[in-house]
Scaffold this motif. Structure first.
Motif, PDB file in Angstrom:
ATOM      1  N   LEU A 131       0.825  -1.210   0.000  1.00 13.83           N
ATOM      2  CA  LEU A 131       0.000   0.000   0.000  1.00 13.83           C
ATOM      3  C   LEU A 131       0.860   1.261   0.000  1.00 13.83           C
ATOM      4  O   LEU A 131       0.485   2.272  -0.606  1.00 13.83           O
ATOM      5  CB  LEU A 131      -0.948  -0.019   1.197  1.00 13.83           C
ATOM      6  N   ALA A 132       1.998   1.198   0.664  1.00  9.36           N
ATOM      7  CA  ALA A 132       2.918   2.338   0.608  1.00  9.36           C
ATOM      8  C   ALA A 132       3.421   2.540  -0.818  1.00  9.36           C
ATOM      9  O   ALA A 132       3.565   3.681  -1.290  1.00  9.36           O
ATOM     10  CB  ALA A 132       4.086   2.119   1.566  1.00  9.36           C
ATOM     11  N   ALA A 133       3.693   1.439  -1.518  1.00 10.67           N
ATOM     12  CA  ALA A 133       4.121   1.530  -2.909  1.00 10.67           C
ATOM     13  C   ALA A 133       3.009   2.096  -3.788  1.00 10.67           C
ATOM     14  O   ALA A 133       3.264   2.871  -4.727  1.00 10.67           O
ATOM     15  CB  ALA A 133       4.542   0.149  -3.414  1.00 10.67           C
ATOM     16  N   ALA A 134       1.759   1.726  -3.497  1.00 13.50           N
ATOM     17  CA  ALA A 134       0.630   2.268  -4.251  1.00 13.50           C
ATOM     18  C   ALA A 134       0.509   3.776  -4.037  1.00 13.50           C
ATOM     19  O   ALA A 134       0.201   4.537  -4.966  1.00 13.50           O
ATOM     20  CB  ALA A 134      -0.664   1.568  -3.837  1.00 13.50           C
ATOM     21  N   HIS A 135       0.766   4.212  -2.812  1.00 11.56           N
ATOM     22  CA  HIS A 135       0.756   5.642  -2.502  1.00 11.56           C
ATOM     23  C   HIS A 135       1.771   6.381  -3.376  1.00 11.56           C
ATOM     24  O   HIS A 135       1.479   7.418  -3.988  1.00 11.56           O
ATOM     25  CB  HIS A 135       1.083   5.836  -1.014  1.00 11.56           C
ATOM     26  N   ALA A 136       2.992   5.805  -3.432  1.00 10.27           N
ATOM     27  CA  ALA A 136       4.039   6.434  -4.242  1.00 10.27           C
ATOM     28  C   ALA A 136       3.688   6.390  -5.723  1.00 10.27           C
ATOM     29  O   ALA A 136       3.893   7.369  -6.458  1.00 10.27           O
ATOM     30  CB  ALA A 136       5.366   5.739  -3.982  1.00 10.27           C
ATOM     31  N   GLY A 137       3.137   5.254  -6.164  1.00  9.71           N
ATOM     32  CA  GLY A 137       2.800   5.108  -7.573  1.00  9.71           C
ATOM     33  C   GLY A 137       1.724   6.073  -8.032  1.00  9.71           C
ATOM     34  O   GLY A 137       1.738   6.528  -9.189  1.00  9.71           O
ATOM     35  N   GLN A 138       0.807   6.392  -7.135  1.00 10.91           N
ATOM     36  CA  GLN A 138      -0.271   7.321  -7.474  1.00 10.91           C
ATOM     37  C   GLN A 138       0.091   8.774  -7.153  1.00 10.91           C
ATOM     38  O   GLN A 138      -0.715   9.675  -7.361  1.00 10.91           O
ATOM     39  CB  GLN A 138      -1.552   6.938  -6.726  1.00 10.91           C
ATOM     40  N   ARG A 139       1.282   8.971  -6.609  1.00  6.33           N
ATOM     41  CA  ARG A 139       1.763  10.308  -6.252  1.00  6.33           C
ATOM     42  C   ARG A 139       0.772  11.022  -5.338  1.00  6.33           C
ATOM     43  O   ARG A 139       0.424  12.202  -5.541  1.00  6.33           O
ATOM     44  CB  ARG A 139       2.039  11.133  -7.513  1.00  6.33           C
ATOM     45  N   LEU A 140       0.345  10.297  -4.313  1.00 12.70           N
ATOM     46  CA  LEU A 140      -0.577  10.881  -3.340  1.00 12.70           C
ATOM     47  C   LEU A 140       0.176  11.811  -2.397  1.00 12.70           C
ATOM     48  O   LEU A 140       1.398  11.751  -2.279  1.00 12.70           O
ATOM     49  CB  LEU A 140      -1.253   9.760  -2.543  1.00 12.70           C
ATOM     50  N   ARG A 141      -0.569  12.649  -1.720  1.00  8.52           N
ATOM     51  CA  ARG A 141       0.036  13.567  -0.751  1.00  8.52           C
ATOM     52  C   ARG A 141       0.348  12.815   0.550  1.00  8.52           C
ATOM     53  O   ARG A 141      -0.208  11.772   0.830  1.00  8.52           O
ATOM     54  CB  ARG A 141      -0.925  14.714  -0.440  1.00  8.52           C
ATOM     55  N   GLY A 142       1.230  13.395   1.344  1.00 16.48           N
ATOM     56  CA  GLY A 142       1.478  12.868   2.681  1.00 16.48           C
ATOM     57  C   GLY A 142       2.510  11.752   2.704  1.00 16.48           C
ATOM     58  O   GLY A 142       3.200  11.481   1.725  1.00 16.48           O
ATOM     59  N   ASP A 143       2.574  11.122   3.867  1.00 23.59           N
ATOM     60  CA  ASP A 143       3.591  10.109   4.136  1.00 23.59           C
ATOM     61  C   ASP A 143       3.146   8.737   3.635  1.00 23.59           C
ATOM     62  O   ASP A 143       2.107   8.223   4.058  1.00 23.59           O
ATOM     63  CB  ASP A 143       3.860  10.055   5.647  1.00 23.59           C
ATOM     64  N   ALA A 144       3.926   8.129   2.750  1.00 18.99           N
ATOM     65  CA  ALA A 144       3.560   6.839   2.158  1.00 18.99           C
ATOM     66  C   ALA A 144       3.541   5.723   3.201  1.00 18.99           C
ATOM     67  O   ALA A 144       2.676   4.845   3.156  1.00 18.99           O
ATOM     68  CB  ALA A 144       4.540   6.487   1.035  1.00 18.99           C
ATOM     69  N   GLU A 145       4.479   5.751   4.133  1.00 18.44           N
ATOM     70  CA  GLU A 145       4.538   4.684   5.131  1.00 18.44           C
ATOM     71  C   GLU A 145       3.323   4.719   6.046  1.00 18.44           C
ATOM     72  O   GLU A 145       2.745   3.684   6.369  1.00 18.44           O
ATOM     73  CB  GLU A 145       5.821   4.818   5.950  1.00 18.44           C
TER      74      GLU A 145
END
Length: 376
Positions: A131-145
């Protein structure tokens, strides 16, 4: 890092089959996989229709449930059910309840991985890492971890709700389902209590071997073997205190405790001596925990070995190979192996005294050895 010391007594895990059963246990793995796949894919499709933004959550949930596993908890429950239902009873009516135990297991693993900061499970990224990788892949705001941790907690919660939903689909009389629910509730409560002790052990200044075993009984033994056996028997109508205090109930409790402890002790060995390509996790993943293996090593270490253990375990990046050598030199690994052997023998003794048909007794005996000496 090879586990050569233990390879002679560590056969690969294979399900057992009772020759008298209409629905052989060897076929149970496939049946459970199919039941889980049908259920999870239907549930995730329905949620995806609500909002496609749920896809990362649902992908992590699908992977947590369908991404492999030994499926041993449904197998213990199967034999608990079969021992009461008899060799001719069809398994299909109870299959949803058997498969539901894997959803409970997925809940526990996902949350455990968050607490332990584990990077991999079964050779793949853990839910919080995915899910952290998905956060980075979608370039979401905030902390991926933080996003990954939050999402993984919800994945685990979803699996727990799914377990209840799937269990309720078993086609058994209401009293039997209520009796199974009592065992199911107890295994959940004990697993949570054991998990807290496991977390506490990471932070405690002192931890005893007795508490390490108690943690194993609560976190592992209860929901791996003991209560799945009682749960399965309850699905066949053997419910309540009369069964628990009877000869079969007592045998299952003794057997399950022995097998569950052996399972956890084997985990300790695999954590330091296992093959990552087989276990799906790097060696040394649990070095911060007061495992029975490390407690035994400290208790048996010479002054020089004790000092080296302290230095190795305090390092930011411990030399796992050297640590394994020092632990082996203390004799702790061999003693832990002996403890597993003792518990398998106790499980076999419990079966010898139990009122069981011979095919069930033989299958449970083989299963005890298989899970105690598994390679992963």
């Amino acid at each position: 890092m090879a586990n050569d010391t233990f390879s002679a007594t560590a056969p690969s895990f294979t399900p057992t089959a009772g020759p008298g059963s209409v629905d052989h246990a060897a076929d149970l793995h496939h049946r459970v996989e199919q039941a889980l796949s049908d259920f999870v894919l239907t549930e995730t499709a329905a949620l995806l229709d609500v909002d496609h933004a749920l896809e990362p959550l649902l992908a992590a949930a699908r992977d947590a449930v369908l991404g492999g596993g030994k499926r041993i908890r449904p197998l213990f429950a199967y034999w608990g059910w079969r021992s009461v239902a008899g060799p001719a009873a069809p398994v299909q009516p109870v299959l949803p309840a058997l498969a539901a135990l894997e959803l409970l297991h997925a809940f526990a693993l996902v949350h455990d991985d968050v607490m332990d900061r584990s990077a991999t499970r079964r050779g793949r990224p853990t839910a919080h890492r995915a899910l952290a990788a998905a956060h980075a892949g979608q370039r979401l705001r905030g902390d991926a971890e933080r996003f990954g941790d939050s999402g993984a907690i919800l994945v685990g919660d979803l699996c727990l709700v799914w377990a209840d939903r799937l269990m309720s689909r078993a086609k058994v009389p209401a009293p039997a389902l209520a009796g199974a629910r009592a065992a199911y509730d107890r295994m959940r409560v004990e697993a949570i209590a054991g998990q807290f002790l496991d977390v506490l052990g990471d932070h405690a200044r002192a931890w005893s071997p007795e508490r390490a075993l108690r943690t194993a009984r609560l976190k592992t033994a209860g929901y791996t073997a003991t209560w799945p056996l009682h749960y399965g028997a309850a699905l066949a109508g053997a419910t309540g205190a009369a069964f628990a205090r009877g000869p079969l109930g007592r045998a299952y409790t003794r057997y399950g405790l022995a097998v569950g402890e052996a399972f956890q002790l084997r985990d300790d060995l695999l954590g330091l001596y296992g093959e990552p390509a087989v276990t799906g996790k790097p060696v040394g993943d649990d070095l911060g925990k007061p495992t029975m293996l490390l407690l035994l090593a400290r208790a048996r270490a010479t002054a020089a070995q004790h000092a080296e253990l302290d230095k190795l375990l305090a390092a930011e990046h411990p030399d796992v190979s050297r640590l394994a050598e020092v632990v082996r030199a203390t004799g702790a690994a061999r003693r832990l192996s002996d403890m597993i052997t003792e518990r398998v023998a106790d499980a076999q003794s419990a079966l010898a005294d139990a009122p069981l048909d011979e095919p069930v007794r033989a299958a449970l005996g083989e299963l005890a050895a298989a899970v105690a000496w598994r390679a992963a």
